[in-house]
Design an enzyme around this catalytic site. Structure first.
Site, PDB file in Angstrom:
ATOM      1  N   LEU A   2      62.002  92.180 -12.399  1.00 30.68           N
ATOM      2  CA  LEU A   2      63.240  92.826 -11.923  1.00 30.68           C
ATOM      3  C   LEU A   2      64.409  91.861 -11.785  1.00 30.68           C
ATOM      4  O   LEU A   2      65.344  92.122 -11.034  1.00 30.68           O
ATOM      5  CB  LEU A   2      62.992  93.575 -10.588  1.00 30.68           C
ATOM      6  CG  LEU A   2      61.913  94.665 -10.623  1.00 30.68           C
ATOM      7  CD1 LEU A   2      61.781  95.338  -9.247  1.00 30.68           C
ATOM      8  CD2 LEU A   2      62.221  95.731 -11.677  1.00 30.68           C
ATOM      9  N   ASN A  20      66.667  91.356 -13.889  1.00 26.50           N
ATOM     10  CA  ASN A  20      67.883  91.945 -14.464  1.00 26.50           C
ATOM     11  C   ASN A  20      67.767  93.469 -14.535  1.00 26.50           C
ATOM     12  O   ASN A  20      68.300  94.082 -15.455  1.00 26.50           O
ATOM     13  CB  ASN A  20      68.119  91.364 -15.869  1.00 26.50           C
ATOM     14  CG  ASN A  20      69.535  91.610 -16.360  1.00 26.50           C
ATOM     15  OD1 ASN A  20      70.490  91.538 -15.582  1.00 26.50           O
ATOM     16  ND2 ASN A  20      69.686  91.924 -17.633  1.00 26.50           N
ATOM     17  N   PHE A  46      59.286  92.861 -24.047  1.00 27.30           N
ATOM     18  CA  PHE A  46      60.752  92.830 -23.931  1.00 27.30           C
ATOM     19  C   PHE A  46      61.225  91.715 -23.011  1.00 27.30           C
ATOM     20  O   PHE A  46      62.379  91.295 -23.110  1.00 27.30           O
ATOM     21  CB  PHE A  46      61.266  94.137 -23.316  1.00 27.30           C
ATOM     22  CG  PHE A  46      61.097  95.362 -24.151  1.00 27.30           C
ATOM     23  CD1 PHE A  46      61.950  95.603 -25.216  1.00 27.30           C
ATOM     24  CD2 PHE A  46      60.103  96.286 -23.882  1.00 27.30           C
ATOM     25  CE1 PHE A  46      61.811  96.743 -25.990  1.00 27.30           C
ATOM     26  CE2 PHE A  46      59.946  97.422 -24.642  1.00 27.30           C
ATOM     27  CZ  PHE A  46      60.803  97.654 -25.705  1.00 27.30           C
ATOM     28  N   ALA A  47      60.386  91.295 -22.054  1.00 24.21           N
ATOM     29  CA  ALA A  47      60.865  90.431 -20.969  1.00 24.21           C
ATOM     30  C   ALA A  47      61.487  89.149 -21.514  1.00 24.21           C
ATOM     31  O   ALA A  47      60.834  88.377 -22.213  1.00 24.21           O
ATOM     32  CB  ALA A  47      59.720  90.093 -20.016  1.00 24.21           C
ATOM     33  N   SER A  54      65.568  89.578 -32.729  1.00 27.79           N
ATOM     34  CA  SER A  54      66.991  89.893 -32.811  1.00 27.79           C
ATOM     35  C   SER A  54      67.531  89.490 -34.175  1.00 27.79           C
ATOM     36  O   SER A  54      67.025  88.553 -34.808  1.00 27.79           O
ATOM     37  CB  SER A  54      67.708  89.086 -31.724  1.00 27.79           C
ATOM     38  OG  SER A  54      69.085  89.041 -31.973  1.00 27.79           O
ATOM     39  N   TYR A  91      69.826  80.968 -26.644  1.00 32.37           N
ATOM     40  CA  TYR A  91      69.173  82.283 -26.636  1.00 32.37           C
ATOM     41  C   TYR A  91      68.627  82.593 -28.042  1.00 32.37           C
ATOM     42  O   TYR A  91      67.464  82.948 -28.204  1.00 32.37           O
ATOM     43  CB  TYR A  91      70.171  83.374 -26.214  1.00 32.37           C
ATOM     44  CG  TYR A  91      69.681  84.764 -26.546  1.00 32.37           C
ATOM     45  CD1 TYR A  91      68.702  85.372 -25.776  1.00 32.37           C
ATOM     46  CD2 TYR A  91      70.177  85.465 -27.663  1.00 32.37           C
ATOM     47  CE1 TYR A  91      68.228  86.647 -26.099  1.00 32.37           C
ATOM     48  CE2 TYR A  91      69.710  86.733 -27.985  1.00 32.37           C
ATOM     49  CZ  TYR A  91      68.738  87.319 -27.202  1.00 32.37           C
ATOM     50  OH  TYR A  91      68.264  88.574 -27.534  1.00 32.37           O
ATOM     51  N   LYS A 151      64.568  82.897 -29.719  1.00 33.60           N
ATOM     52  CA  LYS A 151      63.974  83.984 -30.518  1.00 33.60           C
ATOM     53  C   LYS A 151      63.343  83.409 -31.799  1.00 33.60           C
ATOM     54  O   LYS A 151      62.266  83.829 -32.212  1.00 33.60           O
ATOM     55  CB  LYS A 151      65.036  85.042 -30.868  1.00 33.60           C
ATOM     56  CG  LYS A 151      65.559  85.812 -29.680  1.00 33.60           C
ATOM     57  CD  LYS A 151      64.501  86.732 -29.067  1.00 33.60           C
ATOM     58  CE  LYS A 151      64.986  87.446 -27.825  1.00 33.60           C
ATOM     59  NZ  LYS A 151      63.940  88.161 -27.088  1.00 33.60           N
ATOM     60  N   PHE A 165      69.351  95.034 -34.214  1.00 29.90           N
ATOM     61  CA  PHE A 165      70.755  94.715 -34.438  1.00 29.90           C
ATOM     62  C   PHE A 165      71.492  95.032 -33.117  1.00 29.90           C
ATOM     63  O   PHE A 165      71.134  94.458 -32.111  1.00 29.90           O
ATOM     64  CB  PHE A 165      71.235  95.382 -35.737  1.00 29.90           C
ATOM     65  CG  PHE A 165      70.765  94.545 -36.917  1.00 29.90           C
ATOM     66  CD1 PHE A 165      69.389  94.458 -37.206  1.00 29.90           C
ATOM     67  CD2 PHE A 165      71.623  93.740 -37.626  1.00 29.90           C
ATOM     68  CE1 PHE A 165      68.905  93.606 -38.218  1.00 29.90           C
ATOM     69  CE2 PHE A 165      71.159  92.897 -38.642  1.00 29.90           C
ATOM     70  CZ  PHE A 165      69.806  92.830 -38.938  1.00 29.90           C
ATOM     71  N   ASN A 166      72.477  95.874 -33.061  1.00 31.30           N
ATOM     72  CA  ASN A 166      73.205  96.016 -31.785  1.00 31.30           C
ATOM     73  C   ASN A 166      72.914  97.357 -31.114  1.00 31.30           C
ATOM     74  O   ASN A 166      73.598  98.349 -31.407  1.00 31.30           O
ATOM     75  CB  ASN A 166      74.706  95.836 -32.018  1.00 31.30           C
ATOM     76  CG  ASN A 166      75.073  94.397 -32.299  1.00 31.30           C
ATOM     77  OD1 ASN A 166      74.561  93.784 -33.233  1.00 31.30           O
ATOM     78  ND2 ASN A 166      75.942  93.833 -31.491  1.00 31.30           N
ATOM     79  N   ARG A 224      85.753  84.618 -29.779  1.00 36.14           N
ATOM     80  CA  ARG A 224      84.725  84.126 -28.851  1.00 36.14           C
ATOM     81  C   ARG A 224      83.840  83.138 -29.610  1.00 36.14           C
ATOM     82  O   ARG A 224      83.423  83.419 -30.742  1.00 36.14           O
ATOM     83  CB  ARG A 224      83.901  85.326 -28.355  1.00 36.14           C
ATOM     84  CG  ARG A 224      82.847  85.003 -27.330  1.00 36.14           C
ATOM     85  CD  ARG A 224      82.218  86.274 -26.754  1.00 36.14           C
ATOM     86  NE  ARG A 224      81.388  86.972 -27.702  1.00 36.14           N
ATOM     87  CZ  ARG A 224      80.677  88.073 -27.424  1.00 36.14           C
ATOM     88  NH1 ARG A 224      80.715  88.605 -26.207  1.00 36.14           N
ATOM     89  NH2 ARG A 224      79.943  88.658 -28.344  1.00 36.14           N
TER      90      ARG A 224
END
Ligand code: NAD
Ligand code: UFG
Length: 341
Positions: free
Chosen positions: A33, A35, A80-81, A124, A149, A153, A178-179, A295
């Site tokens: 938990l 996030n 997923f974590a 990802s 990050y 992956k 993807f997104n 960015r």
């Protein structure tokens, strides 16, 4: 079939748990938990009329993980974590490697001890790195993403390949998202970022609901049609169903051993300006924005070649951009403060 879902209280995890339950899989969620809120799972229970077993715990604790495997007869793991904020990962890289890489190694070690070999990993599009041509296809080599990050992956995908080489029982799937955007059509579950959202859609939605003044569009001078970046946005429920498709694929392919990667995307690139327009249309209101500098680390444009998932997993993203916008708004307007009621 009993599935352990690590990180199952989070954004993509909670939508996937819902899809799994709807497809008659039995689910145990394991999440620390850090996030997310357990409220997402209570809402999934309401929506499905089924119960979700929830254990609060960290993937870095092999003792706690072992207890879960001893308590439940787990057949497969969907993992997923992870920590996922690209910018933050440059500030605290060690936390990202500890959580995302070391945590995954702990999980794989416990699975090996427990003789559980079915594994689905949240990878990802970032693993294609900065050098690959678009559209990305699974036959391309793993690249070198600029963020810790992204590197985490790539490292986990490497760990999975080595695990599969050494353990001839291992059956791994890397799903390269993807997104993902949007929310379940009920508006009861959705994305609930803590603090200022890093990602485009949650930011736009918070502007629309009046929590933020205006959106900053990061750069309009990219070599794209309208100068803003293009991404392959897919509906989170399509993505959730991609996990069910991957589990079904593992179940169909008894003989499969090794690790296989699949892109999960629509195959279309959409620009930031186009997203803002589509959202405005969905809510019939303008979204104030300005254009600010690029960015750091953003790539101009990338999207998926998803034909491998289409063919082998029998999976396709079916929900339209309009639906992604409408469902994002439905969730955000019903829950302006997310799961904090
Ligand atoms: P999220 O933060 O909503 O979900 C991750 C969940 O994992 C959270 O519930 C968090 O509490 C939990 N968690 C984190 N570290 C943990 C640990 N050490 N032990 C136990 N639980 C832990 O994020 P999400 O958007 O749902 O992403 C899920 C996965 O998909 C992540 O691995 C992410 O990297 C990957 N992914 C996400 C995106 C995206 O755009 N959202 C894109 C590509 C890949
Ligand atoms: N953007 C803005 N303003 C914002 C937020 C985003 O203009 O306030 C722009 C970005 O510059 C980018 C696009 O919107 O052009 C999408 O940005 P997101 O942060 O929503 O998504 P990214 O493509 O940067 O990152 C996502 C995931 C990462 C993953 C990456 C590659 O968040 O986890 O895709 O798969 F690594």
């Amino acid at each position: 079939m009993k599935v352990l879902v690590t990180g199952g209280a989070g954004y993509i995890g909670s939508h996937t748990v819902l899809s799994l339950l709807e497809n008659n899989y039995d689910v145990v969620v394991y999440d620390n938990l850090c996030n997310s809120s357990v409220e997402s799972l209570r809402r999934v229970e309401k929506l499905t009329g089924k119960s979700v077993k929830f254990i609060q715990g960290d993937i870095c604790s092999k003792d706690d993980l072992t207890k879960v495997f001893n308590q439940f007869n787990i057949d497969a793991v969907i993992h997923f974590a992870a920590l996922k904020a690209v910018g933050e990962s440059a500030e605290i890289p060690l936390s990202y490697y500890q959580n995302n890489v070391h945590g995954t190694v702990c999980l794989l070690e416990v699975m090996q001890q427990q003789k559980v070999h079915n594994f689905i990993f949240s990878s990802s599009a970032t693993v294609y790195g900065e050098e690959s041509d678009v559209p990305y296809v699974e036959t391309m080599k793993l690249g070198t993403p600029s963020s810790p990050y992204g590197a985490s992956k790539v490292m986990v995908e490497r760990v999975l390949a080595d695990t599969a080489n050494a353990n001839k029982e291992f059956r791994g799937v890397s799903l390269r998202y993807f997104n993902p955007i949007g929310a379940h059509e009920s508006g009861a579950i959705g994305e609930d970022p803590k603090g200022i959202p890093n990602n485009l859609l949650p930011y736009v939605a918070q502007v629309a609901v009046g929590k933020r003044d205006k959106l900053s569009i990061f750069g309009d001078d990219y070599p794209t049609q309208d100068g803003s970046c293009e991404r392959d946005y897919l509906h989170v429920m399509d993505l959730a169903q991609g996990h069910v498709a991957a589990l079904n694929w593992l179940n169909r392919n008894d003989e499969f051993r090794g690790v296989e990667a699949f892109n999960l995307g629509t195959g279309n690139g959409i620009s930031v300006f186009a997203i803002v327009k589509a959202f405005e249309k969905a809510i019939n209101k303008t979204i104030p924005f300005d254009v600010s500098p690029r960015r750091a680390g953003d790539l101009p444009a990338f999207w998926a070649n998803a034909s491998k998932a289409n063919k082998e997993l029998n999976w396709q993203a079916t929900r339209s951009l309009e639906q992604m916008m409408a469902d994002t708004w439905h969730w955000q307007s019903n829950n302006p403060n997310g799961y904090l009621v």
